[in-house]
Design a protein around this motif. Structure first.
Motif, PDB file in Angstrom:
ATOM      1  N   ASP A  52       0.818  -1.218   0.000  1.00 23.45           N
ATOM      2  CA  ASP A  52       0.000   0.000   0.000  1.00 23.45           C
ATOM      3  C   ASP A  52       0.855   1.272   0.000  1.00 23.45           C
ATOM      4  OD1 ASP A  52       0.701  -0.880   2.654  1.00 23.45           O
ATOM      5  OD2 ASP A  52      -0.652   0.640   3.461  1.00 23.45           O
ATOM      6  N   LEU A  53       2.148   1.137   0.272  1.00 21.09           N
ATOM      7  CA  LEU A  53       3.038   2.301   0.231  1.00 21.09           C
ATOM      8  C   LEU A  53       3.115   2.909  -1.169  1.00 21.09           C
ATOM      9  CD1 LEU A  53       6.050   1.263   2.486  1.00 21.09           C
ATOM     10  CD2 LEU A  53       4.333   3.027   2.935  1.00 21.09           C
ATOM     11  N   VAL A  54       2.900   2.100  -2.199  1.00 21.50           N
ATOM     12  CA  VAL A  54       2.957   2.611  -3.568  1.00 21.50           C
ATOM     13  C   VAL A  54       1.967   3.761  -3.722  1.00 21.50           C
ATOM     14  CG1 VAL A  54       2.587   2.051  -5.992  1.00 21.50           C
ATOM     15  CG2 VAL A  54       3.766   0.426  -4.506  1.00 21.50           C
ATOM     16  N   ALA A  55       0.728   3.541  -3.354  1.00 23.37           N
ATOM     17  CA  ALA A  55      -0.289   4.592  -3.459  1.00 23.37           C
ATOM     18  C   ALA A  55      -0.032   5.709  -2.452  1.00 23.37           C
ATOM     19  CB  ALA A  55      -1.679   4.001  -3.253  1.00 23.37           C
ATOM     20  N   LEU A  56       0.347   5.356  -1.239  1.00 25.08           N
ATOM     21  CA  LEU A  56       0.581   6.375  -0.209  1.00 25.08           C
ATOM     22  C   LEU A  56       1.707   7.332  -0.578  1.00 25.08           C
ATOM     23  CD1 LEU A  56       0.252   4.203   3.026  1.00 25.08           C
ATOM     24  CD2 LEU A  56      -1.322   5.978   2.231  1.00 25.08           C
ATOM     25  N   MET A  57       2.702   6.833  -1.283  1.00 23.31           N
ATOM     26  CA  MET A  57       3.840   7.670  -1.674  1.00 23.31           C
ATOM     27  C   MET A  57       3.589   8.413  -2.985  1.00 23.31           C
ATOM     28  SD  MET A  57       6.044   7.414   0.723  1.00 23.31           S
ATOM     29  CE  MET A  57       4.708   7.237   1.890  1.00 23.31           C
ATOM     30  N   GLY A  58       2.540   8.041  -3.700  1.00 24.14           N
ATOM     31  CA  GLY A  58       2.240   8.689  -4.966  1.00 24.14           C
ATOM     32  C   GLY A  58       2.975   8.067  -6.145  1.00 24.14           C
ATOM     33  N   ALA A  59       3.414   6.816  -5.988  1.00 23.92           N
ATOM     34  CA  ALA A  59       4.103   6.105  -7.064  1.00 23.92           C
ATOM     35  C   ALA A  59       3.082   5.412  -7.957  1.00 23.92           C
ATOM     36  CB  ALA A  59       5.079   5.094  -6.483  1.00 23.92           C
ATOM     37  N   ASP A  60       3.558   4.862  -9.067  1.00 26.52           N
ATOM     38  CA  ASP A  60       2.683   4.205 -10.020  1.00 26.52           C
ATOM     39  C   ASP A  60       2.639   2.695  -9.876  1.00 26.52           C
ATOM     40  OD1 ASP A  60       1.944   6.587 -11.570  1.00 26.52           O
ATOM     41  OD2 ASP A  60       4.087   6.642 -12.005  1.00 26.52           O
ATOM     42  N   MET A  61       3.742   2.104  -9.463  1.00 32.01           N
ATOM     43  CA  MET A  61       3.768   0.655  -9.336  1.00 32.01           C
ATOM     44  C   MET A  61       4.929   0.209  -8.474  1.00 32.01           C
ATOM     45  SD  MET A  61       5.271  -0.680 -13.028  1.00 32.01           S
ATOM     46  CE  MET A  61       4.608  -2.277 -12.710  1.00 32.01           C
ATOM     47  N   MET A  62       4.910  -1.081  -8.145  1.00 32.54           N
ATOM     48  CA  MET A  62       6.003  -1.664  -7.373  1.00 32.54           C
ATOM     49  C   MET A  62       6.609  -2.816  -8.151  1.00 32.54           C
ATOM     50  SD  MET A  62       4.160  -3.994  -4.455  1.00 32.54           S
ATOM     51  CE  MET A  62       5.556  -5.033  -4.090  1.00 32.54           C
ATOM     52  N   SER A  63       7.835  -3.123  -7.812  1.00 31.19           N
ATOM     53  CA  SER A  63       8.510  -4.291  -8.340  1.00 31.19           C
ATOM     54  C   SER A  63       8.968  -5.117  -7.149  1.00 31.19           C
ATOM     55  CB  SER A  63       9.712  -3.886  -9.188  1.00 31.19           C
ATOM     56  OG  SER A  63      10.357  -5.026  -9.681  1.00 31.19           O
ATOM     57  N   VAL A  64       8.745  -6.421  -7.233  1.00 28.64           N
ATOM     58  CA  VAL A  64       9.111  -7.270  -6.101  1.00 28.64           C
ATOM     59  C   VAL A  64      10.570  -7.697  -6.128  1.00 28.64           C
ATOM     60  CG1 VAL A  64       6.772  -8.095  -5.682  1.00 28.64           C
ATOM     61  CG2 VAL A  64       8.254  -9.358  -7.237  1.00 28.64           C
ATOM     62  N   ASP A  65      11.209  -7.597  -7.313  1.00 28.88           N
ATOM     63  CA  ASP A  65      12.637  -7.927  -7.362  1.00 28.88           C
ATOM     64  C   ASP A  65      13.292  -7.269  -8.567  1.00 28.88           C
ATOM     65  OD1 ASP A  65      12.532  -9.718  -9.702  1.00 28.88           O
ATOM     66  OD2 ASP A  65      11.525 -11.106  -8.352  1.00 28.88           O
ATOM     67  N   ALA A  66      14.598  -7.178  -8.506  1.00 26.47           N
ATOM     68  CA  ALA A  66      15.356  -6.470  -9.537  1.00 26.47           C
ATOM     69  C   ALA A  66      15.347  -7.191 -10.883  1.00 26.47           C
ATOM     70  CB  ALA A  66      16.797  -6.265  -9.071  1.00 26.47           C
ATOM     71  N   THR A  67      15.119  -8.485 -10.885  1.00 27.73           N
ATOM     72  CA  THR A  67      15.137  -9.213 -12.152  1.00 27.73           C
ATOM     73  C   THR A  67      13.910  -8.919 -13.006  1.00 27.73           C
ATOM     74  OG1 THR A  67      14.159 -11.179 -11.141  1.00 27.73           O
ATOM     75  CG2 THR A  67      16.571 -11.075 -11.247  1.00 27.73           C
ATOM     76  N   THR A  68      12.791  -8.626 -12.392  1.00 30.61           N
ATOM     77  CA  THR A  68      11.567  -8.327 -13.156  1.00 30.61           C
ATOM     78  C   THR A  68      11.348  -6.830 -13.347  1.00 30.61           C
ATOM     79  OG1 THR A  68      10.212  -8.405 -11.154  1.00 30.61           O
ATOM     80  CG2 THR A  68      10.422 -10.452 -12.425  1.00 30.61           C
ATOM     81  N   ALA A  69      12.092  -6.015 -12.644  1.00 29.78           N
ATOM     82  CA  ALA A  69      11.888  -4.560 -12.701  1.00 29.78           C
ATOM     83  C   ALA A  69      12.033  -3.975 -14.109  1.00 29.78           C
ATOM     84  CB  ALA A  69      12.814  -3.855 -11.720  1.00 29.78           C
ATOM     85  N   PRO A  70      13.036  -4.361 -14.898  1.00 27.24           N
ATOM     86  CA  PRO A  70      13.136  -3.769 -16.236  1.00 27.24           C
ATOM     87  C   PRO A  70      11.916  -4.053 -17.115  1.00 27.24           C
ATOM     88  CG  PRO A  70      15.214  -4.770 -15.630  1.00 27.24           C
ATOM     89  CD  PRO A  70      14.206  -5.185 -14.592  1.00 27.24           C
ATOM     90  N   GLN A  71      11.418  -5.277 -17.068  1.00 29.13           N
ATOM     91  CA  GLN A  71      10.223  -5.610 -17.848  1.00 29.13           C
ATOM     92  C   GLN A  71       9.020  -4.814 -17.347  1.00 29.13           C
ATOM     93  OE1 GLN A  71       9.257  -9.775 -17.922  1.00 29.13           O
ATOM     94  NE2 GLN A  71       7.415  -9.452 -19.126  1.00 29.13           N
ATOM     95  N   GLN A  72       8.887  -4.686 -16.054  1.00 32.74           N
ATOM     96  CA  GLN A  72       7.793  -3.897 -15.489  1.00 32.74           C
ATOM     97  C   GLN A  72       7.931  -2.427 -15.870  1.00 32.74           C
ATOM     98  OE1 GLN A  72       8.438  -5.452 -11.426  1.00 32.74           O
ATOM     99  NE2 GLN A  72       6.226  -5.775 -11.426  1.00 32.74           N
ATOM    100  N   ALA A  73       9.148  -1.924 -15.893  1.00 33.98           N
ATOM    101  CA  ALA A  73       9.372  -0.527 -16.286  1.00 33.98           C
ATOM    102  C   ALA A  73       8.925  -0.299 -17.719  1.00 33.98           C
ATOM    103  CB  ALA A  73      10.844  -0.159 -16.111  1.00 33.98           C
ATOM    104  N   ARG A  74       9.232  -1.245 -18.615  1.00 33.32           N
ATOM    105  CA  ARG A  74       8.768  -1.110 -20.000  1.00 33.32           C
ATOM    106  C   ARG A  74       7.250  -1.074 -20.070  1.00 33.32           C
ATOM    107  NH1 ARG A  74      13.480  -4.067 -20.663  1.00 33.32           N
ATOM    108  NH2 ARG A  74      12.475  -6.101 -20.493  1.00 33.32           N
TER     109      ARG A  74
END
Length: 84
Positions: A52-74
């Motif tokens: 829930d910190l994603v919404a509380l901080m005003g971010a758009d999304m979260m990534s659970v690990d660095a290996t999937t983060a680039p794909q999620q960023a795209r």
């Protein structure tokens, strides 16, 4: 943020010690960025434990690990393009 174009900015959050500063930083990035649709991603142990910190901080999304983060960023970049 003023001089360069960024599609996505990511933060790793490991504790709750500076969440107020993080929220302000996210706000400032959105305000100051050349890209008015810049995406903000959060990751790290604190965000995994409290998604829930994603919404509380005003971010758009979260990534659970660095290996999937680039794909999620795209994917986030595509979502941000659709919003405009």
């Amino acid at each position: 943020m003023h001089n360069h174009w960024f599609d996505v900015v990511g933060f790793s959050v490991s504790s709750d010690r500076r969440l107020d500063e993080l929220k302000k930083d996210i706000h400032d990035i959105r305000h100051d960025s050349r890209n008015r649709n810049v995406g903000i991603m959060l990751g790290g142990p604190m965000v995994v434990a409290q998604p829930d910190l994603v919404a509380l901080m005003g971010a758009d999304m979260m990534s659970v690990d660095a290996t999937t983060a680039p794909q999620q960023a795209r994917g986030l970049i595509e979502q941000m393009r659709i919003r405009t």
